[in-house]
Enzyme design. Structure first.
Site, PDB file in Angstrom:
ATOM      1  N   ARG A   1      12.891   3.358  -1.271  1.00 42.91           N
ATOM      2  CA  ARG A   1      11.427   3.325  -1.460  1.00 42.91           C
ATOM      3  C   ARG A   1      11.046   3.369  -2.929  1.00 42.91           C
ATOM      4  O   ARG A   1      10.260   2.564  -3.405  1.00 42.91           O
ATOM      5  CB  ARG A   1      10.765   4.510  -0.743  1.00 42.91           C
ATOM      6  CG  ARG A   1      10.541   4.255   0.712  1.00 42.91           C
ATOM      7  CD  ARG A   1       9.708   5.356   1.303  1.00 42.91           C
ATOM      8  NE  ARG A   1       8.386   5.404   0.744  1.00 42.91           N
ATOM      9  CZ  ARG A   1       7.626   6.485   0.707  1.00 42.91           C
ATOM     10  NH1 ARG A   1       8.075   7.624   1.183  1.00 42.91           N
ATOM     11  NH2 ARG A   1       6.427   6.445   0.186  1.00 42.91           N
TER      12      ARG A   1
ATOM     13  N   CYS B   1       6.129  -5.364   0.290  1.00 44.11           N
ATOM     14  CA  CYS B   1       6.275  -4.076  -0.394  1.00 44.11           C
ATOM     15  C   CYS B   1       6.291  -2.918   0.598  1.00 44.11           C
ATOM     16  O   CYS B   1       7.287  -2.717   1.285  1.00 44.11           O
ATOM     17  CB  CYS B   1       5.194  -3.942  -1.452  1.00 44.11           C
ATOM     18  SG  CYS B   1       5.635  -2.775  -2.746  1.00 44.11           S
TER      19      CYS B   1
ATOM     20  N   ILE C   1       4.909  -4.102  -7.683  1.00 39.85           N
ATOM     21  CA  ILE C   1       4.100  -2.896  -7.939  1.00 39.85           C
ATOM     22  C   ILE C   1       4.782  -1.717  -7.251  1.00 39.85           C
ATOM     23  O   ILE C   1       4.830  -1.656  -6.015  1.00 39.85           O
ATOM     24  CB  ILE C   1       2.659  -3.055  -7.398  1.00 39.85           C
ATOM     25  CG1 ILE C   1       1.990  -4.288  -7.995  1.00 39.85           C
ATOM     26  CG2 ILE C   1       1.843  -1.800  -7.699  1.00 39.85           C
ATOM     27  CD1 ILE C   1       0.634  -4.626  -7.391  1.00 39.85           C
ATOM     28  N   ARG C   2       5.325  -0.818  -8.006  1.00 45.97           N
ATOM     29  CA  ARG C   2       6.074   0.316  -7.443  1.00 45.97           C
ATOM     30  C   ARG C   2       6.982  -0.184  -6.319  1.00 45.97           C
ATOM     31  O   ARG C   2       6.993   0.338  -5.200  1.00 45.97           O
ATOM     32  CB  ARG C   2       5.125   1.405  -6.928  1.00 45.97           C
ATOM     33  CG  ARG C   2       4.226   1.984  -8.021  1.00 45.97           C
ATOM     34  CD  ARG C   2       3.313   3.084  -7.506  1.00 45.97           C
ATOM     35  NE  ARG C   2       2.368   2.606  -6.515  1.00 45.97           N
ATOM     36  CZ  ARG C   2       2.354   2.968  -5.237  1.00 45.97           C
ATOM     37  NH1 ARG C   2       3.234   3.820  -4.768  1.00 45.97           N
ATOM     38  NH2 ARG C   2       1.448   2.489  -4.421  1.00 45.97           N
TER      39      ARG C   2
ATOM     40  N   SER D   1       3.228   3.280   2.416  1.00 44.85           N
ATOM     41  CA  SER D   1       3.834   3.195   3.752  1.00 44.85           C
ATOM     42  C   SER D   1       3.679   4.500   4.527  1.00 44.85           C
ATOM     43  O   SER D   1       3.512   4.488   5.745  1.00 44.85           O
ATOM     44  CB  SER D   1       5.303   2.790   3.640  1.00 44.85           C
ATOM     45  OG  SER D   1       5.998   3.628   2.738  1.00 44.85           O
TER      46      SER D   1
ATOM     47  N   GLU E   1       0.771 -12.168  -1.967  1.00 43.12           N
ATOM     48  CA  GLU E   1      -0.672 -12.199  -1.670  1.00 43.12           C
ATOM     49  C   GLU E   1      -1.517 -11.950  -2.913  1.00 43.12           C
ATOM     50  O   GLU E   1      -2.723 -12.191  -2.901  1.00 43.12           O
ATOM     51  CB  GLU E   1      -1.020 -11.180  -0.570  1.00 43.12           C
ATOM     52  CG  GLU E   1      -0.949  -9.701  -0.967  1.00 43.12           C
ATOM     53  CD  GLU E   1       0.464  -9.108  -0.924  1.00 43.12           C
ATOM     54  OE1 GLU E   1       1.437  -9.876  -0.849  1.00 43.12           O
ATOM     55  OE2 GLU E   1       0.584  -7.869  -1.005  1.00 43.12           O
TER      56      GLU E   1
ATOM     57  N   GLY F   1       0.848  -1.182   0.000  1.00 46.31           N
ATOM     58  CA  GLY F   1       0.000   0.000   0.000  1.00 46.31           C
ATOM     59  C   GLY F   1       0.881   1.228   0.000  1.00 46.31           C
ATOM     60  O   GLY F   1       1.856   1.283  -0.732  1.00 46.31           O
TER      61      GLY F   1
ATOM     62  N   HIS G   1       4.595  -8.983  -4.094  1.00 47.20           N
ATOM     63  CA  HIS G   1       3.291  -9.235  -3.454  1.00 47.20           C
ATOM     64  C   HIS G   1       2.853 -10.695  -3.634  1.00 47.20           C
ATOM     65  O   HIS G   1       2.019 -10.968  -4.502  1.00 47.20           O
ATOM     66  CB  HIS G   1       2.219  -8.340  -4.079  1.00 47.20           C
ATOM     67  CG  HIS G   1       2.407  -6.881  -3.828  1.00 47.20           C
ATOM     68  ND1 HIS G   1       1.898  -6.239  -2.724  1.00 47.20           N
ATOM     69  CD2 HIS G   1       3.062  -5.941  -4.546  1.00 47.20           C
ATOM     70  CE1 HIS G   1       2.217  -4.959  -2.764  1.00 47.20           C
ATOM     71  NE2 HIS G   1       2.927  -4.750  -3.866  1.00 47.20           N
TER      72      HIS G   1
HETATM   73  N1  GLN Z   1       6.419   2.654  -2.799  1.00 48.17           N
HETATM   74  C1  GLN Z   1       5.318   2.379  -1.916  1.00 48.17           C
HETATM   75  C2  GLN Z   1       5.563   2.976  -0.539  1.00 48.17           C
HETATM   76  O1  GLN Z   1       6.451   3.729  -0.348  1.00 48.17           O
HETATM   77  C3  GLN Z   1       5.094   0.886  -1.769  1.00 48.17           C
HETATM   78  C4  GLN Z   1       4.374   0.337  -2.967  1.00 48.17           C
HETATM   79  C5  GLN Z   1       3.551  -0.898  -2.702  1.00 48.17           C
HETATM   80  O2  GLN Z   1       3.334  -1.327  -1.560  1.00 48.17           O
HETATM   81  N2  GLN Z   1       3.017  -1.481  -3.757  1.00 48.17           N
HETATM   82  O3  GLN Z   1       4.836   2.728   0.376  1.00 48.17           O
END
Ligand code: GLN
Length: 212
Positions: free
Chosen positions: A109, A82, A137-138, A52, A175, A50, A173
């Site tokens: 990050r 993540c 994801i990112r 952070s 999950e 999500g 992820h």
């Molecule tokens: N880059 C996001 C963060 O700093 C993490 C991305 C993710 O959980 N998919 O929280």
């Protein structure tokens, strides 16, 4: 597999429901964590993907941050995916951010530069003979690990699944796939942890509301 353990899933924002579905598949009881008292009776804690920054803000407002620190001081098991991995890291860069600092890794990050860097790979882990699907994801990048951290999987030369004692973290992820390998491993870690003497006595709840 007969012992009763319950896993707590931080449920502020992000993909916490995907974790609960995975635990349902494994037949493991779980509960959502939104308040400090939700941690009572929990064997291990999942910190989902999500944002952070949002997780930290809300956890501090609700007193959950302090409760997690106390759970960690008692030797409690954590699994971060993540954003959750970012929360567990000892050092967070690019941009810097507070963390629980339970895992001896340094993490970027915005590791892959742009927030858009998302991808699905297949990769081998030390957890099973079959490769697993890794959804990024990112994703953050783990740039270095301490000597007590075991690297359970790498992708493009970076550690992507790491463990240090009762702390497990994935920059991807698991999950969001159909493969329960990583969650099953965490549940085993929690069971194991339950057999070990508590690292410290539970600190008084009253102190968990201290303001910062
Ligand atoms: N880059 C996001 C963060 O700093 C993490 C991305 C993710 O959980 N998919 O929280």
């Amino acid at each position: 597999m007969s012992e009763k353990i319950k896993i707590g899933i931080l449920a502020i924002q992000g993909d916490y429901q995907a974790h609960s579905k995975m635990l349902d598949r494994l037949g493991v009881p779980w509960t959502y964590i939104r308040r400090p008292e939700d941690i009572d009776g929990i064997g291990g804690i999942i910190l989902p993907g999500g944002e952070s920054t949002t997780h930290i803000k809300v956890m501090r407002e609700e007193g959950v941050w302090d409760a997690l620190e106390q759970f960690a001081a008692r030797g409690g098991a954590f699994f971060g995916t993540c954003a959750g991995a970012i929360l567990l890291a000892r050092e967070v860069h690019n941009p810097p951010q507070a963390s629980l600092a339970l895992l001896d890794v340094s993490i970027l990050r915005n590791g892959y530069g742009r927030q858009l860097a998302s991808d699905v790979h297949e990769g081998k882990t030390k957890l099973s003979d079959r490769p697993i699907e890794m959804v990024f994801i990112r994703a953050p990048i783990i740039e270095s690990v301490g000597e007590n951290v075991e690297v359970l999987a790498k992708d493009a030369a970076h550690p992507v699944l790491v463990q240090q004692g009762p702390i497990l973290a994935a920059t991807f992820h698991p999950e969001l796939t159909n493969d329960p390998t990583v969650h099953r491993h965490f549940v085993e870690m929690v069971r194991l942890q339950g057999h070990q003497p508590a690292a410290a006595k539970s600190p008084e709840r009253a102190s968990s509301r201290a303001t910062r």
